[in-house]
Design a protein around this motif. Structure first.
Motif, PDB file in Angstrom:
ATOM      1  N   VAL A  39      43.550  33.643  41.172  1.00 15.20           N
ATOM      2  CA  VAL A  39      43.158  35.394  39.982  1.00 15.20           C
ATOM      3  C   VAL A  39      42.295  36.733  40.721  1.00 15.20           C
ATOM      4  CG1 VAL A  39      42.986  35.524  37.606  1.00 15.20           C
ATOM      5  CG2 VAL A  39      44.198  33.831  38.353  1.00 15.20           C
ATOM      6  N   SER A  40      42.755  37.724  40.407  1.00 17.53           N
ATOM      7  CA  SER A  40      41.736  38.622  40.779  1.00 17.53           C
ATOM      8  C   SER A  40      41.046  39.180  39.791  1.00 17.53           C
ATOM      9  CB  SER A  40      42.124  39.264  41.752  1.00 17.53           C
ATOM     10  OG  SER A  40      42.819  38.997  42.476  1.00 17.53           O
ATOM     11  N   MET A  41      39.870  38.476  38.528  1.00 15.79           N
ATOM     12  CA  MET A  41      39.108  38.816  37.489  1.00 15.79           C
ATOM     13  C   MET A  41      37.935  39.373  38.118  1.00 15.79           C
ATOM     14  SD  MET A  41      39.428  35.761  35.626  1.00 15.79           S
ATOM     15  CE  MET A  41      37.826  35.135  35.298  1.00 15.79           C
ATOM     16  N   LEU A  42      37.498  40.288  37.255  1.00 10.76           N
ATOM     17  CA  LEU A  42      36.347  40.637  37.566  1.00 10.76           C
ATOM     18  C   LEU A  42      35.437  40.307  36.410  1.00 10.76           C
ATOM     19  CD1 LEU A  42      34.419  42.519  38.341  1.00 10.76           C
ATOM     20  CD2 LEU A  42      35.108  44.610  36.791  1.00 10.76           C
ATOM     21  N   ILE A  43      34.105  39.185  37.004  1.00 14.60           N
ATOM     22  CA  ILE A  43      33.034  38.821  35.900  1.00 14.60           C
ATOM     23  C   ILE A  43      31.723  39.879  36.049  1.00 14.60           C
ATOM     24  CG2 ILE A  43      31.797  37.046  35.286  1.00 14.60           C
ATOM     25  CD1 ILE A  43      34.605  36.523  37.472  1.00 14.60           C
ATOM     26  N   LEU A  67      36.366  46.885  42.322  1.00 16.12           N
ATOM     27  CA  LEU A  67      37.010  47.481  41.610  1.00 16.12           C
ATOM     28  C   LEU A  67      39.110  47.297  43.440  1.00 16.12           C
ATOM     29  CD1 LEU A  67      36.510  50.039  39.113  1.00 16.12           C
ATOM     30  CD2 LEU A  67      37.414  47.387  38.673  1.00 16.12           C
ATOM     31  N   TYR A  68      38.129  48.356  44.198  1.00 22.79           N
ATOM     32  CA  TYR A  68      39.434  48.530  45.133  1.00 22.79           C
ATOM     33  C   TYR A  68      39.809  47.400  45.173  1.00 22.79           C
ATOM     34  CZ  TYR A  68      40.510  50.671  49.783  1.00 22.79           C
ATOM     35  OH  TYR A  68      41.440  50.240  50.454  1.00 22.79           O
ATOM     36  N   LYS A  69      38.736  46.027  46.238  1.00 21.38           N
ATOM     37  CA  LYS A  69      39.350  45.388  45.694  1.00 21.38           C
ATOM     38  C   LYS A  69      40.039  43.986  45.931  1.00 21.38           C
ATOM     39  CE  LYS A  69      35.571  44.129  49.826  1.00 21.38           C
ATOM     40  NZ  LYS A  69      34.344  43.445  50.217  1.00 21.38           N
ATOM     41  N   TYR A 119      36.157  50.914  53.049  1.00 21.82           N
ATOM     42  CA  TYR A 119      37.191  50.307  53.296  1.00 21.82           C
ATOM     43  C   TYR A 119      38.570  49.738  53.422  1.00 21.82           C
ATOM     44  CZ  TYR A 119      36.853  44.797  52.149  1.00 21.82           C
ATOM     45  OH  TYR A 119      38.187  43.794  51.952  1.00 21.82           O
ATOM     46  N   LEU A 120      38.577  49.319  54.530  1.00 26.30           N
ATOM     47  CA  LEU A 120      39.635  49.113  54.930  1.00 26.30           C
ATOM     48  C   LEU A 120      40.397  47.350  54.431  1.00 26.30           C
ATOM     49  CD1 LEU A 120      40.820  50.657  57.735  1.00 26.30           C
ATOM     50  CD2 LEU A 120      41.443  51.364  56.063  1.00 26.30           C
ATOM     51  N   CYS A 121      41.540  47.209  53.927  1.00 27.47           N
ATOM     52  CA  CYS A 121      42.272  45.750  53.274  1.00 27.47           C
ATOM     53  C   CYS A 121      42.222  44.987  54.983  1.00 27.47           C
ATOM     54  CB  CYS A 121      43.789  45.666  53.168  1.00 27.47           C
ATOM     55  SG  CYS A 121      43.357  46.255  51.049  1.00 27.47           S
ATOM     56  N   GLU A 122      42.033  43.538  55.680  1.00 27.91           N
ATOM     57  CA  GLU A 122      42.034  43.340  56.189  1.00 27.91           C
ATOM     58  C   GLU A 122      43.554  42.621  56.622  1.00 27.91           C
ATOM     59  OE1 GLU A 122      39.557  39.522  56.111  1.00 27.91           O
ATOM     60  OE2 GLU A 122      38.696  40.922  54.584  1.00 27.91           O
ATOM     61  N   ASN A 180      43.500  44.358  47.953  1.00 26.23           N
ATOM     62  CA  ASN A 180      42.899  43.453  48.448  1.00 26.23           C
ATOM     63  C   ASN A 180      43.026  42.135  47.784  1.00 26.23           C
ATOM     64  OD1 ASN A 180      43.263  41.358  51.064  1.00 26.23           O
ATOM     65  ND2 ASN A 180      40.563  42.462  51.169  1.00 26.23           N
ATOM     66  N   PRO A 181      43.479  41.511  46.558  1.00 24.45           N
ATOM     67  CA  PRO A 181      43.560  40.862  45.210  1.00 24.45           C
ATOM     68  C   PRO A 181      43.362  39.247  46.377  1.00 24.45           C
ATOM     69  CG  PRO A 181      45.213  41.691  45.390  1.00 24.45           C
ATOM     70  CD  PRO A 181      44.970  42.189  46.532  1.00 24.45           C
ATOM     71  N   LYS A 182      42.480  38.194  46.206  1.00 24.83           N
ATOM     72  CA  LYS A 182      42.060  37.467  46.530  1.00 24.83           C
ATOM     73  C   LYS A 182      41.837  35.966  45.298  1.00 24.83           C
ATOM     74  CE  LYS A 182      40.910  38.725  51.208  1.00 24.83           C
ATOM     75  NZ  LYS A 182      39.618  38.305  52.625  1.00 24.83           N
ATOM     76  N   GLY A 183      41.312  37.322  44.572  1.00 24.78           N
ATOM     77  CA  GLY A 183      40.507  35.908  43.371  1.00 24.78           C
ATOM     78  C   GLY A 183      39.068  36.876  43.032  1.00 24.78           C
ATOM     79  N   PRO A 184      38.662  36.092  42.092  1.00 26.89           N
ATOM     80  CA  PRO A 184      37.565  37.101  41.225  1.00 26.89           C
ATOM     81  C   PRO A 184      36.483  37.550  42.219  1.00 26.89           C
ATOM     82  CG  PRO A 184      37.248  34.154  40.635  1.00 26.89           C
ATOM     83  CD  PRO A 184      38.639  34.991  41.325  1.00 26.89           C
ATOM     84  N   ILE A 185      35.874  38.379  41.112  1.00 31.16           N
ATOM     85  CA  ILE A 185      34.963  39.224  41.666  1.00 31.16           C
ATOM     86  C   ILE A 185      33.723  38.763  40.750  1.00 31.16           C
ATOM     87  CG2 ILE A 185      34.062  40.602  42.698  1.00 31.16           C
ATOM     88  CD1 ILE A 185      35.786  41.671  44.534  1.00 31.16           C
ATOM     89  N   HIS A 186      32.655  38.047  41.260  1.00 27.94           N
ATOM     90  CA  HIS A 186      31.535  38.817  40.506  1.00 27.94           C
ATOM     91  C   HIS A 186      30.453  39.779  40.874  1.00 27.94           C
ATOM     92  CE1 HIS A 186      26.745  36.536  39.435  1.00 27.94           C
ATOM     93  NE2 HIS A 186      27.725  36.970  38.273  1.00 27.94           N
ATOM     94  N   ILE A 187      30.035  40.244  39.741  1.00 25.82           N
ATOM     95  CA  ILE A 187      28.780  41.293  39.777  1.00 25.82           C
ATOM     96  C   ILE A 187      27.048  40.867  38.932  1.00 25.82           C
ATOM     97  CG2 ILE A 187      27.840  43.378  40.205  1.00 25.82           C
ATOM     98  CD1 ILE A 187      30.654  44.342  40.161  1.00 25.82           C
ATOM     99  N   ASN A 188      26.312  40.002  39.300  1.00 27.19           N
ATOM    100  CA  ASN A 188      25.040  39.932  39.018  1.00 27.19           C
ATOM    101  C   ASN A 188      24.123  41.362  38.240  1.00 27.19           C
ATOM    102  OD1 ASN A 188      24.223  38.054  36.800  1.00 27.19           O
ATOM    103  ND2 ASN A 188      22.280  37.642  38.887  1.00 27.19           N
TER     104      ASN A 188
END
Length: 511
Positions: A90-94, A142-144, A174-177, A148-156
């Motif tokens: 699930v591609s969400m932002l933490i 946000l771009y990924k 950045y280009l999608c793999e 290129n949605p793979k799962g959650p992304i975390h920024i501390n």
């Protein structure tokens, strides 16, 4: 302008309308910026609930679910829910706050190495050291998440980084793999196949209409994973139903007899494919780390199926001769959980269902008839208790529609405090609590697998009706099947809590 205000601007530019979270000292610069923005903040009562709500928000909308917490006490509360999202891709932002850089990783008050903690439960994990890195990390995330949605992304985010006004913005390069080097060999297998089978995962939901057109045009049968149920309506005969340990009879037969599996957007876990014949397995996924089988294609489902050619086959009719009914005993017995669930699902057959973990989940899975994608919510790869209520809140806010939350008496108490969030936002969510005064599956495992008497599974529950009422929510207790049927005939509107007293009942085990 400081970094926090620029980050909130970027979220607005991306079209983020809601953020779930709880403010705190180290994340306060983000909240100061948020208070002057067009983004609506949803104040939950626990950070785990904020992350579960963001998970469901992502699943039920075209937007990115976002949750936010302060340093270690708040951030650590999000880890389990983040792990559930990670396992289900699930591609969400933490976004988490942290101490100033000088005190971030040392032995200081509320300092925990959060980047290390989140490393194993996110697909991308950033801990920027300055304002420029922070802004770039968010733009990249946000771009990924979108492309290129793979799962959650975390920024501390350290507090002094958020307050900094010293930052430079860089364009994304950045280009999608992708790696489609196996596509020619996959095409040869498809061309020679007489019994091809589509297995659709959640990563294929965006291509539902195109896949449906191909399947119907070429008479290629379709099966789905748990999280992709409804991608093609289960009313459509082209859809044989769910594969895996709870497979429908038609889907099981198709898996056994097919000569080519085309798995689109699926993780291909052991619960979906207990065994994989690699020589007939074409696996398409944007995430290279989950690819399996001989024909591994990393890329978007839409681009890959557009470059493949299919031909008409004639094995679907034979599969359709199989009785696809999944028998569940006791659906008309007074008052078993499966009897209650059958009537709830029949009454709300077009609404989003947010499931919590528990014995009732098995009955919901077996009795649910999926018409639409992302209408049956449950993080099946981790199955955490406490998901159902905050997920219903996230889905209701994302869609503005009625949502049904089905919970056991054990699971509901993991995040019961979110009744306050439900009431505060006046959401049309109906919360069903199936109360059998026990942790039912655990008791069943104790008895059937370990040969022991029930131990530490009996629950002395609170008065759920009084509890709901204390939050200002209407509530009713049901003790008979007749009363439940009478209630379900009414035009019910949430927030509403319905407690149903049910018998203790073992779940049917996979055969």
């Amino acid at each position: 302008m400081n970094v926090a205000r620029r980050m909130v601007e970027l979220l607005e530019e991306e079209g983020i309308d809601h953020i779930f979270g709880i403010p705190g000292e180290q994340i306060m610069p983000m909240y100061e910026a948020l208070s002057n923005s067009n983004i609506t903040h949803i104040l939950t009562r626990h950070e785990q609930a904020a992350a579960h709500a963001a998970d469901a928000y992502t699943r039920t909308s075209d937007s990115i679910g976002v949750c936010m917490a302060t340093a270690s006490p708040g951030a650590l509360n999000m880890v389990m829910a983040t792990a559930a999202a990670f396992k289900d891709s699930v591609s969400m932002l933490i976004l988490t706050g942290d101490n100033d850089l000088a005190k971030r990783d040392g032995n200081f008050f509320q300092s925990i190495p959060l980047r290390d903690v989140f490393e194993k439960v996110t697909y991308e994990n950033y801990s920027p050291l300055n304002g420029s890195e922070a802004v770039h990390a968010l733009k990249t995330a946000l771009y990924k998440l979108k492309n290129n949605p793979k799962g959650p992304i975390h920024i501390n985010l350290s507090r002094d980084v958020l307050l900094s006004e010293d930052f430079v913005e860089f364009d994304l390069c950045y280009l999608c793999e992708h790696d489609v080097s196996s596509i020619e060999d996959a095409q040869k297998l498809i061309s020679s196949s007489q019994k091809p089978l589509f297995v659709l995962g959640a990563g294929a939901i965006s291509e539902a209409e195109n896949i449906k057109m191909l399947a119907e045009m070429y008479r290629i049968p379709v099966t789905t994973t748990y999280n992709a149920r409804g991608i093609i309506s289960e009313d459509n005969p082209i859809n044989l139903g769910m594969v895996g340990i709870r497979a429908t009879p038609r889907a099981k037969k198709a898996i056994d007899e097919c000569d080519c599996i085309i798995a689109l957007g699926s993780i291909a876990s052991e619960r979906t494919f207990p065994e994989i014949d690699e020589d007939k397995f074409i696996h398409v996924n944007i995430d290279k780390d989950v690819l399996k089988g001989k024909y591994q294609i990393q890329g978007s489902v839409g681009e890959v199926i557009a470059s493949l050619e299919f031909h008409k086959v004639d094995w679907l009719d034979g599969l359709l001769e199989i009785d696809n009914a999944v028998e569940v005993e006791g659906v008309d017995d007074e008052l078993k959980p499966q009897a209650a669930i059958k009537r709830i699902l029949n009454r709300f057959d077009n609404e989003i269902i947010a499931n919590d973990a528990g014995s009732h989940t098995t009955f919901s899975t077996l009795l649910y008839h999926a018409k639409y994608p992302n209408h049956f919510l449950f993080p099946g790869a981790t199955a955490p208790m406490g998901y159902g209520l905050p997920a219903a809140i996230g889905a209701a806010i994302a869609t503005g529609e009625k949502v049904i939350s089905i919970n056991g008496d054990g699971g509901i108490q993991m995040n019961l405090q979110e009744l306050a969030t439900l009431k505060e936002n006046n959401l049309d969510v109906i919360v069903f609590i199936l109360n059998n005064s026990e942790y039912g599956i655990i008791r069943q495992w104790e008895e059937q697998i370990y040969g022991m008497d029930s131990y530490q599974t009996d629950l002395k529950n609170p008065d759920f009706i009084k509890l709901a009422s204390s939050y200002g929510i209407d509530a009713v207790q049901i003790t008979t099947l007749e009363d439940l049927e009478f209630l379900l005939k009414k035009d019910l509107k949430g927030p509403l809590v319905v407690e149903i007293i049910v018998d203790r009942q073992n779940i049917p085990l996979p055969k």
